[in-house]
Design a protein around this motif. Sequence first.
Motif, PDB file in Angstrom:
ATOM      1  N   GLN A  56      27.022  34.756   5.402  1.00  0.00           N
ATOM      2  CA  GLN A  56      26.266  35.123   6.592  1.00  0.00           C
ATOM      3  C   GLN A  56      24.818  35.462   6.245  1.00  0.00           C
ATOM      4  O   GLN A  56      23.887  35.065   6.957  1.00  0.00           O
ATOM      5  CB  GLN A  56      26.929  36.327   7.275  1.00  0.00           C
ATOM      6  CG  GLN A  56      28.268  36.013   7.927  1.00  0.00           C
ATOM      7  CD  GLN A  56      28.930  37.264   8.478  1.00  0.00           C
ATOM      8  OE1 GLN A  56      28.767  38.362   7.936  1.00  0.00           O
ATOM      9  NE2 GLN A  56      29.684  37.110   9.552  1.00  0.00           N
ATOM     10  N   ASP A  57      24.633  36.173   5.134  1.00  0.00           N
ATOM     11  CA  ASP A  57      23.290  36.570   4.722  1.00  0.00           C
ATOM     12  C   ASP A  57      22.420  35.344   4.460  1.00  0.00           C
ATOM     13  O   ASP A  57      21.252  35.293   4.861  1.00  0.00           O
ATOM     14  CB  ASP A  57      23.397  37.429   3.463  1.00  0.00           C
ATOM     15  CG  ASP A  57      22.158  38.294   3.243  1.00  0.00           C
ATOM     16  OD1 ASP A  57      21.388  38.499   4.187  1.00  0.00           O
ATOM     17  OD2 ASP A  57      21.973  38.769   2.113  1.00  0.00           O
ATOM     18  N   ARG A  58      23.005  34.339   3.794  1.00  0.00           N
ATOM     19  CA  ARG A  58      22.227  33.131   3.487  1.00  0.00           C
ATOM     20  C   ARG A  58      21.849  32.385   4.748  1.00  0.00           C
ATOM     21  O   ARG A  58      20.706  31.930   4.889  1.00  0.00           O
ATOM     22  CB  ARG A  58      23.038  32.208   2.553  1.00  0.00           C
ATOM     23  CG  ARG A  58      22.255  30.957   2.139  1.00  0.00           C
ATOM     24  CD  ARG A  58      21.028  31.335   1.347  1.00  0.00           C
ATOM     25  NE  ARG A  58      20.169  30.215   0.985  1.00  0.00           N
ATOM     26  CZ  ARG A  58      19.114  29.815   1.680  1.00  0.00           C
ATOM     27  NH1 ARG A  58      18.789  30.427   2.816  1.00  0.00           N
ATOM     28  NH2 ARG A  58      18.376  28.810   1.255  1.00  0.00           N
ATOM     29  N   ARG A  59      22.788  32.238   5.672  1.00  0.00           N
ATOM     30  CA  ARG A  59      22.493  31.508   6.911  1.00  0.00           C
ATOM     31  C   ARG A  59      21.473  32.249   7.766  1.00  0.00           C
ATOM     32  O   ARG A  59      20.553  31.632   8.323  1.00  0.00           O
ATOM     33  CB  ARG A  59      23.782  31.282   7.706  1.00  0.00           C
ATOM     34  CG  ARG A  59      24.649  30.170   7.154  1.00  0.00           C
ATOM     35  CD  ARG A  59      25.845  29.927   8.035  1.00  0.00           C
ATOM     36  NE  ARG A  59      26.650  28.821   7.530  1.00  0.00           N
ATOM     37  CZ  ARG A  59      27.962  28.722   7.678  1.00  0.00           C
ATOM     38  NH1 ARG A  59      28.623  29.669   8.320  1.00  0.00           N
ATOM     39  NH2 ARG A  59      28.612  27.693   7.180  1.00  0.00           N
ATOM     40  N   ALA A  99      24.765  29.485  22.037  1.00  0.00           N
ATOM     41  CA  ALA A  99      25.279  30.809  22.404  1.00  0.00           C
ATOM     42  C   ALA A  99      25.945  31.482  21.212  1.00  0.00           C
ATOM     43  O   ALA A  99      25.767  32.683  20.965  1.00  0.00           O
ATOM     44  CB  ALA A  99      26.257  30.677  23.563  1.00  0.00           C
ATOM     45  N   TYR A 100      26.718  30.707  20.435  1.00  0.00           N
ATOM     46  CA  TYR A 100      27.379  31.263  19.257  1.00  0.00           C
ATOM     47  C   TYR A 100      26.341  31.705  18.228  1.00  0.00           C
ATOM     48  O   TYR A 100      26.459  32.777  17.620  1.00  0.00           O
ATOM     49  CB  TYR A 100      28.324  30.218  18.669  1.00  0.00           C
ATOM     50  CG  TYR A 100      29.002  30.617  17.387  1.00  0.00           C
ATOM     51  CD1 TYR A 100      29.433  31.920  17.165  1.00  0.00           C
ATOM     52  CD2 TYR A 100      29.220  29.680  16.381  1.00  0.00           C
ATOM     53  CE1 TYR A 100      30.047  32.278  15.985  1.00  0.00           C
ATOM     54  CE2 TYR A 100      29.840  30.033  15.189  1.00  0.00           C
ATOM     55  CZ  TYR A 100      30.241  31.332  15.000  1.00  0.00           C
ATOM     56  OH  TYR A 100      30.848  31.674  13.829  1.00  0.00           O
ATOM     57  N   PHE A 101      25.317  30.897  18.039  1.00  0.00           N
ATOM     58  CA  PHE A 101      24.250  31.250  17.107  1.00  0.00           C
ATOM     59  C   PHE A 101      23.556  32.534  17.546  1.00  0.00           C
ATOM     60  O   PHE A 101      23.319  33.437  16.743  1.00  0.00           O
ATOM     61  CB  PHE A 101      23.241  30.112  17.010  1.00  0.00           C
ATOM     62  CG  PHE A 101      21.976  30.468  16.284  1.00  0.00           C
ATOM     63  CD1 PHE A 101      22.014  30.922  14.971  1.00  0.00           C
ATOM     64  CD2 PHE A 101      20.731  30.341  16.906  1.00  0.00           C
ATOM     65  CE1 PHE A 101      20.834  31.252  14.283  1.00  0.00           C
ATOM     66  CE2 PHE A 101      19.568  30.674  16.235  1.00  0.00           C
ATOM     67  CZ  PHE A 101      19.617  31.130  14.919  1.00  0.00           C
ATOM     68  N   PHE A 126      23.487  35.932  15.351  1.00  0.00           N
ATOM     69  CA  PHE A 126      22.184  36.418  14.900  1.00  0.00           C
ATOM     70  C   PHE A 126      21.957  37.844  15.381  1.00  0.00           C
ATOM     71  O   PHE A 126      21.526  38.711  14.612  1.00  0.00           O
ATOM     72  CB  PHE A 126      21.082  35.496  15.417  1.00  0.00           C
ATOM     73  CG  PHE A 126      19.717  35.799  14.853  1.00  0.00           C
ATOM     74  CD1 PHE A 126      19.263  35.140  13.722  1.00  0.00           C
ATOM     75  CD2 PHE A 126      18.876  36.743  15.447  1.00  0.00           C
ATOM     76  CE1 PHE A 126      18.003  35.408  13.185  1.00  0.00           C
ATOM     77  CE2 PHE A 126      17.629  37.022  14.922  1.00  0.00           C
ATOM     78  CZ  PHE A 126      17.192  36.351  13.788  1.00  0.00           C
ATOM     79  N   GLN A 127      22.261  38.105  16.646  1.00  0.00           N
ATOM     80  CA  GLN A 127      22.034  39.441  17.197  1.00  0.00           C
ATOM     81  C   GLN A 127      22.966  40.464  16.551  1.00  0.00           C
ATOM     82  O   GLN A 127      22.563  41.602  16.288  1.00  0.00           O
ATOM     83  CB  GLN A 127      22.227  39.427  18.714  1.00  0.00           C
ATOM     84  CG  GLN A 127      21.856  40.753  19.392  1.00  0.00           C
ATOM     85  CD  GLN A 127      21.477  40.578  20.843  1.00  0.00           C
ATOM     86  OE1 GLN A 127      21.658  39.505  21.420  1.00  0.00           O
ATOM     87  NE2 GLN A 127      20.942  41.606  21.451  1.00  0.00           N
ATOM     88  N   HIS A 128      24.203  40.063  16.277  1.00  0.00           N
ATOM     89  CA  HIS A 128      25.154  40.977  15.651  1.00  0.00           C
ATOM     90  C   HIS A 128      24.673  41.406  14.271  1.00  0.00           C
ATOM     91  O   HIS A 128      24.832  42.574  13.883  1.00  0.00           O
ATOM     92  CB  HIS A 128      26.520  40.294  15.538  1.00  0.00           C
ATOM     93  CG  HIS A 128      27.535  41.095  14.777  1.00  0.00           C
ATOM     94  ND1 HIS A 128      28.093  42.254  15.269  1.00  0.00           N
ATOM     95  CD2 HIS A 128      28.082  40.910  13.538  1.00  0.00           C
ATOM     96  CE1 HIS A 128      28.931  42.754  14.380  1.00  0.00           C
ATOM     97  NE2 HIS A 128      28.945  41.962  13.320  1.00  0.00           N
ATOM     98  N   THR A 159      21.405  41.148  12.994  1.00  0.00           N
ATOM     99  CA  THR A 159      20.026  41.626  12.880  1.00  0.00           C
ATOM    100  C   THR A 159      19.644  42.667  13.924  1.00  0.00           C
ATOM    101  O   THR A 159      18.622  43.338  13.775  1.00  0.00           O
ATOM    102  CB  THR A 159      19.032  40.455  13.008  1.00  0.00           C
ATOM    103  OG1 THR A 159      19.069  39.951  14.360  1.00  0.00           O
ATOM    104  CG2 THR A 159      19.378  39.328  12.042  1.00  0.00           C
ATOM    105  N   GLY A 160      20.427  42.780  14.983  1.00  0.00           N
ATOM    106  CA  GLY A 160      20.089  43.716  16.046  1.00  0.00           C
ATOM    107  C   GLY A 160      19.122  43.166  17.072  1.00  0.00           C
ATOM    108  O   GLY A 160      18.762  43.854  18.032  1.00  0.00           O
ATOM    109  N   LYS A 161      18.693  41.906  16.891  1.00  0.00           N
ATOM    110  CA  LYS A 161      17.779  41.262  17.829  1.00  0.00           C
ATOM    111  C   LYS A 161      18.278  39.864  18.130  1.00  0.00           C
ATOM    112  O   LYS A 161      18.911  39.219  17.279  1.00  0.00           O
ATOM    113  CB  LYS A 161      16.358  41.152  17.247  1.00  0.00           C
ATOM    114  CG  LYS A 161      15.657  42.478  17.034  1.00  0.00           C
ATOM    115  CD  LYS A 161      14.250  42.236  16.468  1.00  0.00           C
ATOM    116  CE  LYS A 161      13.517  43.554  16.255  1.00  0.00           C
ATOM    117  NZ  LYS A 161      12.150  43.346  15.718  1.00  0.00           N
ATOM    118  N   SER A 162      17.971  39.367  19.330  1.00  0.00           N
ATOM    119  CA  SER A 162      18.256  37.971  19.621  1.00  0.00           C
ATOM    120  C   SER A 162      17.249  37.106  18.873  1.00  0.00           C
ATOM    121  O   SER A 162      16.194  37.592  18.451  1.00  0.00           O
ATOM    122  CB  SER A 162      18.149  37.730  21.124  1.00  0.00           C
ATOM    123  OG  SER A 162      16.776  37.766  21.534  1.00  0.00           O
TER     124      SER A 162
END
Length: 273
Positions: A221-224, A252-254, A258-260, A262-265
């Motif tokens: 997840q970190d790499r992506r 939508a999945y991305f 991403f938000q989960h 990083t805390g941001k969309s």
Amino acid sequence: MTDQTQTAAAAGTAAGQARLVAIPRLAAGGRWRVEAMRAISEPMLLWFTKGQGRITIAGVTRGYTAHNAVFIPAGVMHGFEVGPQVFGTAVFFGKDCPIPLPQTPQLLRIREVHAQQEVNVILDMILREMNSDSPAHERATRHYLGLLGVWLERQSVKAAPEQAKPDAAKRLVARYTALLERDFRTGAGVSEFAAALGVTPTHLSRCCRQACGRSALSLLQDRRIFEARRMLAETRLPVGEIGASLGFTSAAYFTRAFQHLTGKSPTEFRKSV
């Protein structure tokens, strides 16, 4: 190099596009740029002169402190902490560097004062020639980079007897991070990576936790997400196109992933950089 020089140091040369950058400046666009797992396409030397933290190379986490030299070959996944008290210099050797350099990562603890002084002098001379308009300054830069390569080789040989050989778990994690770096855009999950390595996902994740304190999924997840952040910050590609290029099955999945993490969309992140 002095801290003042390091703060100002960010120079390039036509001699292979080598560059010297103050380590704090690597995180100027956000600490995620250095802390997230990623690989670069050129060899790099990190020379820490102050501070301490942790660095993960090929899935193995170790501590670093002042007077540590860390060499990372091109294509090797890594990430490291850069706290407010960390200073030093990063040397990027360029993609087609002709200088002989180690083929494997090196974390060297330089205890001898004369060796510390030697590398500081070499780095100062490289920077001076990079910033010079004197005749033959590019050739001089190449020669000083060669001396840096010699210094690195000598320190690596000197440290070899103290270097512990990686155990089976660390060797597996190194193979996983190399495979991950190659195929992280495919959408493959941990199960697919584990199968390609001939182990179970549980065993792979156990080895990752043993080597670096993180799960196999966390590294993936970190790499992506690093790549997603980089593309959002440095390109104007649509969010959906970025997600698709990283193996996400829908925009939508991305966005949710991403938000989960990083805390941001993705859109909010792009506006903030």
